[in-house]
Scaffold this active site. Sequence first.
Site, PDB file in Angstrom:
ATOM      1  N   THR A   1      -7.742  -1.549   0.639  1.00  0.00           N
ATOM      2  CA  THR A   1      -8.518  -1.602  -0.606  1.00  0.00           C
ATOM      3  C   THR A   1      -9.346  -2.875  -0.674  1.00  0.00           C
ATOM      4  O   THR A   1     -10.474  -2.874  -1.151  1.00  0.00           O
ATOM      5  CB  THR A   1      -7.560  -1.595  -1.831  1.00  0.00           C
ATOM      6  OG1 THR A   1      -6.539  -0.632  -1.616  1.00  0.00           O
ATOM      7  CG2 THR A   1      -8.284  -1.285  -3.105  1.00  0.00           C
TER       8      THR A   1
ATOM      9  N   GLY B   1       3.396  10.211  -0.468  1.00  0.00           N
ATOM     10  CA  GLY B   1       2.845  10.821   0.750  1.00  0.00           C
ATOM     11  C   GLY B   1       3.752  11.863   1.384  1.00  0.00           C
ATOM     12  O   GLY B   1       3.686  12.087   2.588  1.00  0.00           O
TER      13      GLY B   1
ATOM     14  N   ASP C   1       0.818  -1.223   0.000  1.00  0.00           N
ATOM     15  CA  ASP C   1       0.000   0.000   0.000  1.00  0.00           C
ATOM     16  C   ASP C   1       0.847   1.266   0.000  1.00  0.00           C
ATOM     17  O   ASP C   1       0.471   2.274   0.578  1.00  0.00           O
ATOM     18  CB  ASP C   1      -0.970  -0.014   1.190  1.00  0.00           C
ATOM     19  CG  ASP C   1      -1.750  -1.311   1.225  1.00  0.00           C
ATOM     20  OD1 ASP C   1      -2.302  -1.675   0.183  1.00  0.00           O
ATOM     21  OD2 ASP C   1      -1.771  -1.969   2.276  1.00  0.00           O
TER      22      ASP C   1
ATOM     23  N   HIS D   1      -4.971  -2.300  -5.779  1.00  0.00           N
ATOM     24  CA  HIS D   1      -4.327  -1.069  -6.231  1.00  0.00           C
ATOM     25  C   HIS D   1      -5.409  -0.032  -6.415  1.00  0.00           C
ATOM     26  O   HIS D   1      -6.441  -0.320  -6.978  1.00  0.00           O
ATOM     27  CB  HIS D   1      -3.674  -1.253  -7.603  1.00  0.00           C
ATOM     28  CG  HIS D   1      -2.665  -2.336  -7.633  1.00  0.00           C
ATOM     29  ND1 HIS D   1      -1.354  -2.102  -7.932  1.00  0.00           N
ATOM     30  CD2 HIS D   1      -2.770  -3.648  -7.408  1.00  0.00           C
ATOM     31  CE1 HIS D   1      -0.696  -3.239  -7.887  1.00  0.00           C
ATOM     32  NE2 HIS D   1      -1.532  -4.194  -7.573  1.00  0.00           N
TER      33      HIS D   1
HETATM   34  P1  IMP Z   1      -2.710 -13.079   2.670  1.00  0.00           P
HETATM   35  O1  IMP Z   1      -1.729 -12.669   1.642  1.00  0.00           O
HETATM   36  O2  IMP Z   1      -4.123 -12.723   2.285  1.00  0.00           O
HETATM   37  O3  IMP Z   1      -2.568 -14.512   3.101  1.00  0.00           O
HETATM   38  O4  IMP Z   1      -2.409 -12.216   3.982  1.00  0.00           O
HETATM   39  C1  IMP Z   1      -1.208 -12.381   4.712  1.00  0.00           C
HETATM   40  C2  IMP Z   1      -0.753 -11.057   5.319  1.00  0.00           C
HETATM   41  O5  IMP Z   1      -0.358 -10.167   4.269  1.00  0.00           O
HETATM   42  C3  IMP Z   1      -1.833 -10.290   6.096  1.00  0.00           C
HETATM   43  O6  IMP Z   1      -1.213  -9.600   7.157  1.00  0.00           O
HETATM   44  C4  IMP Z   1      -2.371  -9.305   5.086  1.00  0.00           C
HETATM   45  O7  IMP Z   1      -2.950  -8.177   5.701  1.00  0.00           O
HETATM   46  C5  IMP Z   1      -1.104  -8.964   4.336  1.00  0.00           C
HETATM   47  N1  IMP Z   1      -1.385  -8.525   2.954  1.00  0.00           N
HETATM   48  C6  IMP Z   1      -1.750  -9.297   1.910  1.00  0.00           C
HETATM   49  N2  IMP Z   1      -1.905  -8.570   0.804  1.00  0.00           N
HETATM   50  C7  IMP Z   1      -1.635  -7.292   1.131  1.00  0.00           C
HETATM   51  C8  IMP Z   1      -1.598  -6.056   0.401  1.00  0.00           C
HETATM   52  O8  IMP Z   1      -1.859  -5.966  -0.790  1.00  0.00           O
HETATM   53  N3  IMP Z   1      -1.259  -4.941   1.101  1.00  0.00           N
HETATM   54  C9  IMP Z   1      -0.943  -4.998   2.425  1.00  0.00           C
HETATM   55  N4  IMP Z   1      -0.958  -6.123   3.135  1.00  0.00           N
HETATM   56  C10 IMP Z   1      -1.306  -7.263   2.512  1.00  0.00           C
HETATM   57 MG    MG Z   2      -3.025  -2.317  -1.582  1.00  0.00          MG
END
Ligand code: IMP
Ligand code: MG
Length: 336
Positions: free
Chosen positions: A249, A281, A13, A43
């Site tokens: 998102t 930012g 992010d 995104h």
């Molecule tokens: P998963 O990828 O859905 O299994 O999530 C595993 C960890 O990665 C969790 O802490 C999610 O919040 C984080 N995470 C997964 N995708 C994103 C992303 O696009 N942005 C920020 N954190 C993410």
């Molecule tokens: Mg994101």
Amino acid sequence: MSCSIIVGGFFGDEGKGKIVAHIAHHDRPSIISRGGVGPNAGHTVRIGEKEYGVRMVPSGFVYPGATLMIGSGVLVDPRVFLHEIDLVGVRDRIFVDGRCGVIEEEHIARDRGSEHLRNRIGSTGTGCGPANADRVLRLARQAKDLPELADFVTDVAERINRALDNDEVVLLEGTQGFGISLYFGTYPFVTSKDTSASQIAADNGVGPTRIDDVIVVFKAYPTRVGEGPFSTEMPAERSHELGIEEFGTVTHRQRRIGTWDGEMARYSAMINGCTQAAITGIDRIDPACFGVTEYERLTKTAKAFIEQAEEDIGRPVTLISTGPELSQIIDLRGEV
Ligand code: IMP
Ligand code: MG
């Protein structure tokens, strides 16, 4: 030929979507291809009043001249994919590698139903972890097995390498951030795959010798969603005072907010093989920078911040985002 990779330097992010969109409009790539895990990443690209949140379509879709692709390393959720391509109107210029792993409804149920994934790790519940597990077990179906994807299936690696042979510009768009890499992040509080630049190249079938630039995107105030260590995290009252509040998102969960982490920036730049960095930012470091498009117009405070960041990263900061609009950016790439 020119092949650039854009990745997130902290926990995701960082605003890669806008950076990719900006670079696309300037550099006019023939292909923008996504690496990374899959539809757990979101995104957001804002153009005027309209905000586009996409999870499968590369965020560089806002540049209409590019063919959009999804590399073979990525997981495809056909429901999300088909919904998004109609939502953003890119049906005639998007392709998926036939070897992509497929996310089934059952993977989503397993992700959401798992005490470990959902509660301990704080997964996004998009099925990516279980689908990657099935892929490693060689149980997962591939994009080429699904009739509803037949029109979109191609050999992405072949097409990108051919484009590079023809001296075309290619952007490889990463997802999430360095801190949640399966290999280099804060295991076990990480995603189900490596998120570093080398992985994004591998996901697309592009060899390391063909990469010209790795642009690592850092956010002035890093954020983290879900569980896991976050050494520079600030108390919620402090971020509230600063007027910073962010929501995911994909999951709409409130993001944890921290201050600049110079050591993490250094480590992340090193492993990503950063050639230049983007900072997003900066208007939060000093609101007087909002919307500024020339480096000279930045405040003293902001310039000092950028100089410190360059020292930490060890590479020049060439893109500085000063607001959510595509036009609110300082682009110094021509000057290095
Ligand atoms: P998963 O990828 O859905 O299994 O999530 C595993 C960890 O990665 C969790 O802490 C999610 O919040 C984080 N995470 C997964 N995708 C994103 C992303 O696009 N942005 C920020 N954190 C993410
Ligand atoms: Mg994101």
